[in-house]
Design an enzyme around this catalytic site. Structure first.
Site, short mmCIF file in Angstrom:
data_model
loop_
_atom_site.label_atom_id
_atom_site.label_comp_id
_atom_site.label_asym_id
_atom_site.label_seq_id
_atom_site.Cartn_x
_atom_site.Cartn_y
_atom_site.Cartn_z
N SER A 1 0.79 -1.23 0.00
CA SER A 1 0.00 0.00 0.00
C SER A 1 0.82 1.28 0.00
CB SER A 1 -0.96 0.00 1.20
OG SER A 1 -2.06 -0.83 0.96
N LYS B 1 0.11 3.87 -2.57
CA LYS B 1 -0.88 4.95 -2.46
C LYS B 1 -0.24 6.32 -2.28
CE LYS B 1 -4.55 1.95 -0.63
NZ LYS B 1 -3.88 0.78 -0.03
N SER C 1 -5.60 3.52 4.85
CA SER C 1 -5.16 2.80 3.65
C SER C 1 -6.31 2.12 2.93
CB SER C 1 -4.09 1.77 4.03
OG SER C 1 -3.40 1.32 2.89
N LYS D 1 3.06 6.68 4.75
CA LYS D 1 2.23 5.57 4.28
C LYS D 1 2.86 4.23 4.62
CE LYS D 1 -1.45 4.02 2.64
NZ LYS D 1 -1.24 2.95 3.65
#
Length: 382
Positions: free
Chosen positions: A58, A61, A118, A226
């Site tokens: 993730s 992202k 997320s 992130k």
């Protein structure tokens, strides 16, 4: 002849040309690859297999949020716009806020859900909202990666999920993650309104969000950014923090546990803040060059581009600056015309050379103005 003035600054100046090679230190950093980057200059302060192409989970992202922020800042979408969840978005697995088909949520709440929890379903919904489809959005992700010089990167989705065969080609590197993280943080600082949230909610408070990046709560100065995890990628993290004006990005990929990714990034950030500083060079007042035949007698010299400089803290006491200016110039002088150089040294090492240019244009005296000036001089000498 040139007029040279030597000025010792009381402030530490920082430099993008560092005497210490990245990766020359030993840090307690587990994982397959890692990198520590200064946000202001893009200088790599530490690296470990930083260009190895790996599954990012993730952390993907970061690019998704970057394209969303570009669309917001360009006026193509607004924070209050309502986004409708498609069947494809609602069907996304992994981390999610469980969007239902046809459910509407504001761009602001979508971004919050992506940054804090997320949410894969929100990432897909935003991709479709901006580009019409996730695949079209992924094309934009790859185009942006090329624009940023992310040579180790190929995206196949906007979430980082490795839920199909195509996802095996979804790769990036710690260095490339740092590049896109730097772009997001430096160009779109409003994202920190979301990446610094520890706990919040959407749907009018009925659905709680908890940040997957534990450094937001437990690391002083944390600003984001992130996390990521899949069975293929392992535990990944792009962590950012700022202290005393110095912003850093620490990226780690392929850790065995969540605790190890946080420990790795904390170790890198601690090293960066302990050893480096960021300061903007300062000039003395009224630095200028004499102008011949000009409507002004002095052209003020200013830095052409005054960027922050990065320097090892141990060099603070060794930093000096030297200003070299033209003795004189002849009008007309154009705005931005080179007048000299500001040289920054740490001991004998030149760490930056900054052009000094004319702050404003200075026209040449006309024939009649020169004639009148000559008459006045003759009259005053009579």
């Amino acid at each position: 002849m040139r007029r040279v003035g030597c000025i010792l600054l009381s402030l530490a100046l920082l430099v993008g040309l560092l005497p210490l090679a990245a990766g020359a230190v030993e840090l307690d950093v587990e994982g397959k690859s890692a990198v520590l980057m200064d946000i202001a200059t893009g200088t790599v302060l530490y690296e470990k297999n930083s260009h190895e192409a790996l599954a990012p989970a993730s952390v993907t992202k970061v690019m998704t949020m970057l394209l969303i922020m570009e669309a917001i800042d360009d006026g193509r979408i607004g924070w209050d716009d309502m986004v409708t969840a498609s069947e494809a978005a609602a069907a996304k697995g992994g981390s999610q806020v469980y969007l239902k088909v046809g459910e509407q949520m504001s761009v602001s709440d979508m971004v919050k859900s992506i940054a804090v929890s997320s949410a894969n379903d929100c990432a897909c919904a935003m991709a479709e909202h901006i580009a019409g489809s996730e695949s079209a959005f992924v094309d934009r992700m790859n185009a942006k990666a090329q624009e940023l010089g992310m040579q180790d990167t190929h995206f196949v989705n906007c979430t980082g999920l490795d839920d199909d065969d195509a996802a095996r080609e979804h790769r990036t590197s710690a260095y490339d993650i740092a590049l896109m993280s730097r772009e997001l943080l430096s160009r779109h600082p409003d994202i920190q309104k979301f990446t610094t949230i520890w706990m919040d909610s959407v749907r009018g408070g009925s659905f709680g969000l908890s940040n997957t990046n534990k450094l937001i709560r437990f690391y002083s100065g944390a600003t984001g950014l992130k996390t990521g995890f899949t069975s293929q990628a392992g535990y990944c993290l792009s962590a950012s923090a700022e202290r005393d004006g110095l912003g850093l990005i620490a990226v780690v990929m392929g850790c065995e546990t969540s605790e190890k990714r946080f420990a790795a990034c904390k170790s890198m950030l601690d090293y960066g803040f302990a050893n480096y500083a960021l300061i903007t060079p300062e000039l003395p007042e009224n630095q200028g060059v004499a102008v011949k035949l000009g409507k002004e007698q002095l052209a003020k010299a200013v830095p052409g581009q005054l960027d922050a400089l990065l320097i090892d803290k141990s060099q603070r006491s060794q930093v000096t600056t030297e200003i070299t200016l033209e003795e004189s110039v002849t009008a007309p002088v154009s705005q931005g015309q080179r007048l000299g150089t500001l040289t920054v040294r740490a001991g004998e090492q030149v760490i930056a050379q900054i052009p000094l240019v004319a702050e404003q244009a200075i026209p040449r005296l006309t024939f009649w103005e020169l004639w009148a000036l000559a008459l006045r001089k003759m009259a005053s000498s009579a």
